[in-house]
Design a protein around this motif. Structure first.
Motif, PDB file in Angstrom:
ATOM      1  N   ARG A 183       7.628  -4.696   4.991  1.00 13.62           N
ATOM      2  CA  ARG A 183       8.392  -3.288   5.054  1.00 13.62           C
ATOM      3  C   ARG A 183       7.222  -1.921   5.609  1.00 13.62           C
ATOM      4  NH1 ARG A 183      10.654  -0.057  -0.254  1.00 13.62           N
ATOM      5  NH2 ARG A 183      11.405   1.881   0.810  1.00 13.62           N
ATOM      6  N   TYR A 184       7.677  -1.128   6.486  1.00 13.86           N
ATOM      7  CA  TYR A 184       6.727  -0.129   6.897  1.00 13.86           C
ATOM      8  C   TYR A 184       7.429   1.141   6.828  1.00 13.86           C
ATOM      9  CZ  TYR A 184       3.810  -3.997   9.055  1.00 13.86           C
ATOM     10  OH  TYR A 184       3.072  -5.136   9.107  1.00 13.86           O
ATOM     11  N   ALA A 185       6.734   2.147   6.439  1.00 14.96           N
ATOM     12  CA  ALA A 185       6.956   3.530   6.899  1.00 14.96           C
ATOM     13  C   ALA A 185       7.193   3.894   8.181  1.00 14.96           C
ATOM     14  CB  ALA A 185       5.779   4.484   6.243  1.00 14.96           C
ATOM     15  N   GLU A 186       8.172   4.568   8.518  1.00 13.86           N
ATOM     16  CA  GLU A 186       8.421   4.761  10.043  1.00 13.86           C
ATOM     17  C   GLU A 186       7.168   5.151  10.767  1.00 13.86           C
ATOM     18  OE1 GLU A 186      12.150   3.256  10.572  1.00 13.86           O
ATOM     19  OE2 GLU A 186      11.063   4.155  12.093  1.00 13.86           O
ATOM     20  N   THR A 192      -0.622  -3.017  10.423  1.00 17.57           N
ATOM     21  CA  THR A 192      -0.164  -4.305  10.417  1.00 17.57           C
ATOM     22  C   THR A 192      -0.578  -4.735   8.852  1.00 17.57           C
ATOM     23  OG1 THR A 192      -0.306  -4.900  12.490  1.00 17.57           O
ATOM     24  CG2 THR A 192       0.033  -6.761  11.031  1.00 17.57           C
ATOM     25  N   ILE A 193       0.336  -5.142   7.954  1.00 16.23           N
ATOM     26  CA  ILE A 193       0.302  -5.668   6.505  1.00 16.23           C
ATOM     27  C   ILE A 193       0.299  -7.273   6.673  1.00 16.23           C
ATOM     28  CG2 ILE A 193       2.652  -5.527   5.844  1.00 16.23           C
ATOM     29  CD1 ILE A 193       1.373  -4.695   2.935  1.00 16.23           C
ATOM     30  N   SER A 194      -0.546  -7.634   5.807  1.00 13.23           N
ATOM     31  CA  SER A 194      -0.508  -9.201   5.896  1.00 13.23           C
ATOM     32  C   SER A 194      -1.129  -9.722   4.354  1.00 13.23           C
ATOM     33  CB  SER A 194      -1.458  -9.922   6.851  1.00 13.23           C
ATOM     34  OG  SER A 194      -2.830  -9.537   6.793  1.00 13.23           O
ATOM     35  N   GLY A 195      -0.796 -11.090   3.854  1.00 11.06           N
ATOM     36  CA  GLY A 195      -0.918 -11.352   2.691  1.00 11.06           C
ATOM     37  C   GLY A 195      -1.517 -12.637   2.674  1.00 11.06           C
ATOM     38  N   ASP A 196      -2.614 -13.275   1.751  1.00  6.10           N
ATOM     39  CA  ASP A 196      -2.988 -14.430   1.589  1.00  6.10           C
ATOM     40  C   ASP A 196      -2.549 -14.917   0.186  1.00  6.10           C
ATOM     41  OD1 ASP A 196      -4.389 -16.760   0.905  1.00  6.10           O
ATOM     42  OD2 ASP A 196      -6.098 -15.988   2.201  1.00  6.10           O
ATOM     43  N   ALA A 242       3.198   0.231   3.571  1.00  2.00           N
ATOM     44  CA  ALA A 242       3.821  -1.019   3.802  1.00  2.00           C
ATOM     45  C   ALA A 242       3.525  -1.984   2.651  1.00  2.00           C
ATOM     46  CB  ALA A 242       2.942  -1.561   4.924  1.00  2.00           C
ATOM     47  N   THR A 243       4.673  -2.772   2.443  1.00  2.00           N
ATOM     48  CA  THR A 243       4.541  -3.870   1.552  1.00  2.00           C
ATOM     49  C   THR A 243       4.818  -5.124   2.086  1.00  2.00           C
ATOM     50  OG1 THR A 243       7.151  -3.614   1.072  1.00  2.00           O
ATOM     51  CG2 THR A 243       5.602  -2.328  -0.129  1.00  2.00           C
ATOM     52  N   ILE A 244       4.761  -6.353   1.339  1.00  2.12           N
ATOM     53  CA  ILE A 244       4.972  -7.708   1.916  1.00  2.12           C
ATOM     54  C   ILE A 244       5.244  -8.406   0.840  1.00  2.12           C
ATOM     55  CG2 ILE A 244       2.671  -8.342   1.853  1.00  2.12           C
ATOM     56  CD1 ILE A 244       2.965 -10.013   4.209  1.00  2.12           C
ATOM     57  N   TRP A 262       0.878  -1.249   0.072  1.00  3.81           N
ATOM     58  CA  TRP A 262       0.003   0.098  -0.003  1.00  3.81           C
ATOM     59  C   TRP A 262       0.840   1.233  -0.153  1.00  3.81           C
ATOM     60  CZ3 TRP A 262      -5.175  -0.578  -0.512  1.00  3.81           C
ATOM     61  CH2 TRP A 262      -5.831  -1.790  -0.098  1.00  3.81           C
ATOM     62  N   TYR A 263       0.373   2.104  -0.827  1.00  5.68           N
ATOM     63  CA  TYR A 263       1.078   3.466  -0.588  1.00  5.68           C
ATOM     64  C   TYR A 263      -0.393   4.253  -0.647  1.00  5.68           C
ATOM     65  CZ  TYR A 263       5.348   2.141  -2.837  1.00  5.68           C
ATOM     66  OH  TYR A 263       6.660   1.326  -3.018  1.00  5.68           O
ATOM     67  N   ARG A 264       0.316   5.627  -0.309  1.00  5.71           N
ATOM     68  CA  ARG A 264      -1.021   6.771  -0.016  1.00  5.71           C
ATOM     69  C   ARG A 264      -0.640   8.123  -0.380  1.00  5.71           C
ATOM     70  NH1 ARG A 264      -0.742   6.897   6.682  1.00  5.71           N
ATOM     71  NH2 ARG A 264       1.656   7.992   6.657  1.00  5.71           N
ATOM     72  N   ARG A 265      -1.587   8.969  -0.752  1.00  7.48           N
ATOM     73  CA  ARG A 265      -1.161  10.186  -1.260  1.00  7.48           C
ATOM     74  C   ARG A 265      -2.453  11.206  -0.602  1.00  7.48           C
ATOM     75  NH1 ARG A 265      -1.628  10.746  -7.225  1.00  7.48           N
ATOM     76  NH2 ARG A 265      -4.070  11.229  -6.980  1.00  7.48           N
ATOM     77  N   ALA A 266      -1.673  12.004   0.062  1.00  6.36           N
ATOM     78  CA  ALA A 266      -2.557  12.908   1.106  1.00  6.36           C
ATOM     79  C   ALA A 266      -2.675  14.179   0.113  1.00  6.36           C
ATOM     80  CB  ALA A 266      -1.766  13.151   2.314  1.00  6.36           C
ATOM     81  N   PRO A 267      -3.788  14.892   0.198  1.00 11.12           N
ATOM     82  CA  PRO A 267      -4.092  16.078  -0.351  1.00 11.12           C
ATOM     83  C   PRO A 267      -2.491  17.112  -0.327  1.00 11.12           C
ATOM     84  CG  PRO A 267      -5.965  15.807   1.100  1.00 11.12           C
ATOM     85  CD  PRO A 267      -4.567  14.982   1.430  1.00 11.12           C
TER      86      PRO A 267
END
Length: 119
Positions: free
Chosen positions: A58-61, A68-72, A49-51, A36-41
Motif C-alpha cells: 500500500r502506498y501514499a498517492e 518501492t517497499i519490499s520485505g524479507d 508505504a506498508t507491506i 514506513w510513515y513520515r512526519r514533515a516539520p
C-alpha cells in the motif's frame, strides 16, 4: 517486546535516491505488516508505504511510481527504496510494524531516521 532499528537516512539532493532499512527483533513474534510513515516539520505523521507478510503493498498517492517497499520475512526486515526525492519529502521517517498477539495485534514504532532533500 519488539525493537525496530532503522538505517539509511541522510541528506540527498532533489531528484536523488535513498534506501531505508528497518529490522525487527525481540522475543518470538509474528509480523502482520511492516512499513514506513513520515512526519514533515509542522505536519502530522502520514503513511508512506506498508507491506504485509504475504507481500501486499500500500502506498501514499504522492509516492506511487517513485518509492518501492519490499520485505524479507526471514530477516524480519523491510526496505524502502525512494527515488526522485523532492524537497517537500524532507521528514523524519518512522518504521512501523503490526505484530500478532494472543488477543489481537499490537503496533510498534522505530525511533525515526531523518531524510533531508536539499541542494
Amino acid at each position: 517486546q519488539v525493537q525496530l532499528v532503522e538505517s539509511g537516512g541522510g541528506l540527498v539532493q532533489p531528484g536523488g535516491s535513498l534506501r531505508l532499512s528497518c529490522a525487527a527483533s525481540g522475543s518470538s513474534f509474528s509480523i502482520n505488516t511492516m512499513g514506513w510513515y513520515r512526519r514533515a516539520p509542522g505536519k502530522l505523521r502520514e503513511l508512506v508505504a506498508t507491506i504485509t507478510r504475504s507481500g501486499s503493498t500500500r502506498y501514499a498517492e504522492s509516492v506511487k511510481g517513485r518509492f518501492t517497499i519490499s520485505g524479507d520475512n526471514a530477516k524480519n526486515t523491510v526496505y524502502l527504496q525512494m527515488n526522485s526525492l523532492k524537497p517537500e519529502e524532507t521528514a523524519i521517517y518512522y518504521c512501523y510494524t503490526n505484530i500478532a498477539t494472543m488477543i489481537g495485534s499490537r503496533d510498534y514504532w522505530g525511533q525515526g531516521t531523518q531524510v533531508t532533500v536539499s541542494s
